[in-house]
Design an enzyme around this catalytic site. Structure first.
Site, PDB file in Angstrom:
ATOM      1  N   PHE A 190       8.913 -24.521  46.641  1.00  0.00           N
ATOM      2  CA  PHE A 190       8.038 -25.254  45.730  1.00  0.00           C
ATOM      3  C   PHE A 190       7.292 -24.249  44.848  1.00  0.00           C
ATOM      4  O   PHE A 190       6.837 -23.204  45.317  1.00  0.00           O
ATOM      5  CB  PHE A 190       7.020 -26.086  46.510  1.00  0.00           C
ATOM      6  CG  PHE A 190       7.547 -27.390  47.047  1.00  0.00           C
ATOM      7  CD1 PHE A 190       8.855 -27.784  46.855  1.00  0.00           C
ATOM      8  CD2 PHE A 190       6.709 -28.243  47.766  1.00  0.00           C
ATOM      9  CE1 PHE A 190       9.324 -28.995  47.345  1.00  0.00           C
ATOM     10  CE2 PHE A 190       7.164 -29.459  48.261  1.00  0.00           C
ATOM     11  CZ  PHE A 190       8.478 -29.828  48.054  1.00  0.00           C
ATOM     12  N   GLU A 201      21.481 -26.267  43.551  1.00  0.00           N
ATOM     13  CA  GLU A 201      21.980 -25.014  44.131  1.00  0.00           C
ATOM     14  C   GLU A 201      23.479 -24.858  43.918  1.00  0.00           C
ATOM     15  O   GLU A 201      23.971 -23.743  43.701  1.00  0.00           O
ATOM     16  CB  GLU A 201      21.640 -24.942  45.616  1.00  0.00           C
ATOM     17  CG  GLU A 201      21.919 -23.563  46.203  1.00  0.00           C
ATOM     18  CD  GLU A 201      21.422 -23.380  47.614  1.00  0.00           C
ATOM     19  OE1 GLU A 201      21.445 -22.246  48.107  1.00  0.00           O
ATOM     20  OE2 GLU A 201      21.017 -24.388  48.242  1.00  0.00           O
ATOM     21  N   CYS A 221       8.875 -22.203  50.765  1.00  0.00           N
ATOM     22  CA  CYS A 221      10.096 -22.078  51.556  1.00  0.00           C
ATOM     23  C   CYS A 221      10.867 -20.794  51.275  1.00  0.00           C
ATOM     24  O   CYS A 221      11.883 -20.527  51.920  1.00  0.00           O
ATOM     25  CB  CYS A 221      10.997 -23.286  51.321  1.00  0.00           C
ATOM     26  SG  CYS A 221      10.148 -24.833  51.689  1.00  0.00           S
ATOM     27  N   HIS A 259      20.416 -22.426  50.575  1.00  0.00           N
ATOM     28  CA  HIS A 259      19.132 -23.051  50.892  1.00  0.00           C
ATOM     29  C   HIS A 259      19.406 -24.451  51.429  1.00  0.00           C
ATOM     30  O   HIS A 259      18.811 -24.854  52.431  1.00  0.00           O
ATOM     31  CB  HIS A 259      18.255 -23.087  49.652  1.00  0.00           C
ATOM     32  CG  HIS A 259      16.856 -23.528  49.905  1.00  0.00           C
ATOM     33  ND1 HIS A 259      16.032 -22.902  50.812  1.00  0.00           N
ATOM     34  CD2 HIS A 259      16.122 -24.549  49.372  1.00  0.00           C
ATOM     35  CE1 HIS A 259      14.854 -23.509  50.836  1.00  0.00           C
ATOM     36  NE2 HIS A 259      14.884 -24.513  49.974  1.00  0.00           N
ATOM     37  N   HIS A 316      14.869 -27.901  58.257  1.00  0.00           N
ATOM     38  CA  HIS A 316      14.240 -26.982  57.293  1.00  0.00           C
ATOM     39  C   HIS A 316      12.980 -26.394  57.923  1.00  0.00           C
ATOM     40  O   HIS A 316      11.982 -27.087  58.106  1.00  0.00           O
ATOM     41  CB  HIS A 316      13.910 -27.731  56.007  1.00  0.00           C
ATOM     42  CG  HIS A 316      13.512 -26.821  54.883  1.00  0.00           C
ATOM     43  ND1 HIS A 316      13.341 -25.460  55.030  1.00  0.00           N
ATOM     44  CD2 HIS A 316      13.230 -27.097  53.565  1.00  0.00           C
ATOM     45  CE1 HIS A 316      12.980 -24.931  53.877  1.00  0.00           C
ATOM     46  NE2 HIS A 316      12.918 -25.910  52.974  1.00  0.00           N
ATOM     47  N   LYS A 357      20.821 -25.402  57.752  1.00  0.00           N
ATOM     48  CA  LYS A 357      19.748 -26.384  57.922  1.00  0.00           C
ATOM     49  C   LYS A 357      20.301 -27.718  58.402  1.00  0.00           C
ATOM     50  O   LYS A 357      19.538 -28.563  58.878  1.00  0.00           O
ATOM     51  CB  LYS A 357      18.991 -26.571  56.606  1.00  0.00           C
ATOM     52  CG  LYS A 357      18.115 -25.386  56.209  1.00  0.00           C
ATOM     53  CD  LYS A 357      17.333 -25.689  54.941  1.00  0.00           C
ATOM     54  CE  LYS A 357      16.429 -24.532  54.538  1.00  0.00           C
ATOM     55  NZ  LYS A 357      17.165 -23.369  54.018  1.00  0.00           N
TER      56      LYS A 357
END
Length: 414
Positions: A401, A315, A164, A304, A342, A337
């Protein structure tokens, strides 16, 4: 001394809209692009049945029908967004050195839909049924190749695959290439199209995605206490980066400066973020210092903000690590998002475009579906309504990830 880099073109293909002005109006107005997935057969059999699909794009405006039939959707979305960005930039391809124009257009997963379809064909009909297009259509770098072929761009050309964080890494590395003098113009960003059996089923098996199937538009709720997972979406975000004097010489419209870039790794876990948030925070700090700025200069952060319990808590902590507790509470933070879902490897490209528009127009987009405060997420998330404000410095965060952290810093052009 490194060369200054500016943003001169934007292209977005998204569930909210696939035309830049309509997309930006939708984002400012808190418009959700999430709905029940229509393109996957028997979606009712899946634990997760909602996502952000592309529904309003006339692909034949950008790619001829014969070519489009061969392409995985991630390449189609990415090439369409690249065409939009190049057109928006006003580049005259007959007046620039095409050997000084490069492409880093990336994907986190690549041609999943094409690969899945060929696996089914092989299982049902044997290996001789596999298409000769399988390999070129599944590899993540093929989008950069398509863009180069479309326009004749012969400069640096590759992709960055970091889940991502792919789109954000791509833009950062493209910025570095221009700063170091290896190109004058770079087309950069990401594309994704994983709303398929393997994508939906795989993320569902991880229990990473929201199961609020009865409330698609309310399911993506970053930083809200009731969040239960992210919403998978598809699309593309591509921006045109340009050496500043090159842009000024041709009279280009400049959205903002691409001023800073930071990247780190948690080195902690393949899917879970490190809750100490030290490395994600350090990535933000690196982007700020790379731009020659201080933490107090930051006005807005496009987070994010996936709407998963661990990401949003981590975050929030990372922002405090980067800015310090006092400053963290003074900065506007939002997760778009909440509207787009996402978009995985495309997210960084789309969110970079949002930052450029936010700086240009002086608008911090909202985090929609923010209804129940979470003690672990206690910053100013621009809840539910866009905010008009001066934005001179904006950060865009992406966390992937594998522990991949990437942050871009954009500043108002003077």
């Amino acid at each position: 001394m490194s060369r200054e880099v500016v943003v001169t073109g934007l292209g977005v293909v998204s569930p909210v809209a696939s035309e830049l002005d309509r997309f930006w109006e939708g984002i400012k107005n808190g418009q959700s692009g999430i709905d029940t997935v229509k393109a996957v057969e028997n979606i009712e059999q899946y634990a997760v049945q909602i996502g952000g699909e592309i529904r309003d794009l006339d692909i034949e405006k950008f790619i001829d029908k014969k070519t489009a039939r061969k392409m995985d959707p991630f390449s189609k979305w990415g090439l369409a967004a690249s065409c939009m960005a190049v057109e928006d930039s006003g580049l005259d391809l007959n007046a620039i050195d095409l050997q000084r124009v490069g492409v880093i257009a990336s994907s986190g997963i690549g041609g999943m839909q094409f690969m899945q379809a060929q696996c089914i064909r092989a299982i049902e009909g044997g290996p001789r049924r596999i298409s000769p297009q399988l390999i070129p259509q599944m590899i993540t770098n093929i989008l950069s190749g398509y863009v180069a072929i479309k326009f004749g761009f012969k400069g640096p050309n590759f992709c960055v695959t970091s889940a991502c964080a792919s789109g954000t890494h791509s833009i950062g590395e493209a910025m570095r290439i221009i700063q170091h003098g290896d190109a004058d113009v770079m087309i950069a960003g990401g594309a994704e199209a994983s709303l398929a059996m393997l994508g939906i089923g795989g993320f569902s098996a991880l229990r990473a995605t929201s199961r609020l199937n009865d409330d698609p538009q309310g399911a993506s709720r970053p930083f809200d206490k009731e969040r239960d997972g992210f919403i998978m979406s598809e699309g593309a975000g591509i921006i045109v980066l340009e050496e500043k004097q090159h842009a000024l010489k041709r009279g280009a419209t400049i959205y903002c400066n691409a001023a800073g870039y930071g990247r780190t790794c948690d080195a902690f876990h393949i899917t879970a973020p490190d809750q100490s948030a030290i490395e994600a925070g350090r990535g933000m700090s690196l982007a700020i210092s790379d731009a020659g700025l201080n933490p107090e200069d930051v006005d807005y952060i496009n987070a994010h903000g996936t709407s998963t319990p661990l990401n949003d808590k981590g975050e929030t902590a990372a922002i405090k690590v980067a800015l310090g507790n006092d400053l963290a509470y003074k900065v506007a933070v939002s997760s778009t998002k909440s509207m787009t879902g996402h978009m995985l490897g495309a997210a960084g490209g789309v969110e970079a475009a949002i930052c450029a528009l936010a700086i240009r127009d002086g608008v911090a987009p909202p985090t929609i579906n923010y209804n129940t405060p979470d003690p672990d997420c206690d910053l100013d998330y621009v809840p539910n309504t866009a905010r008009e404000m001066e934005i001179n410095v904006a950060l865009s965060n992406s966390l992937g990830f594998g522990g991949h952290n990437a942050t871009l810093c954009f500043t108002k052009s003077k």
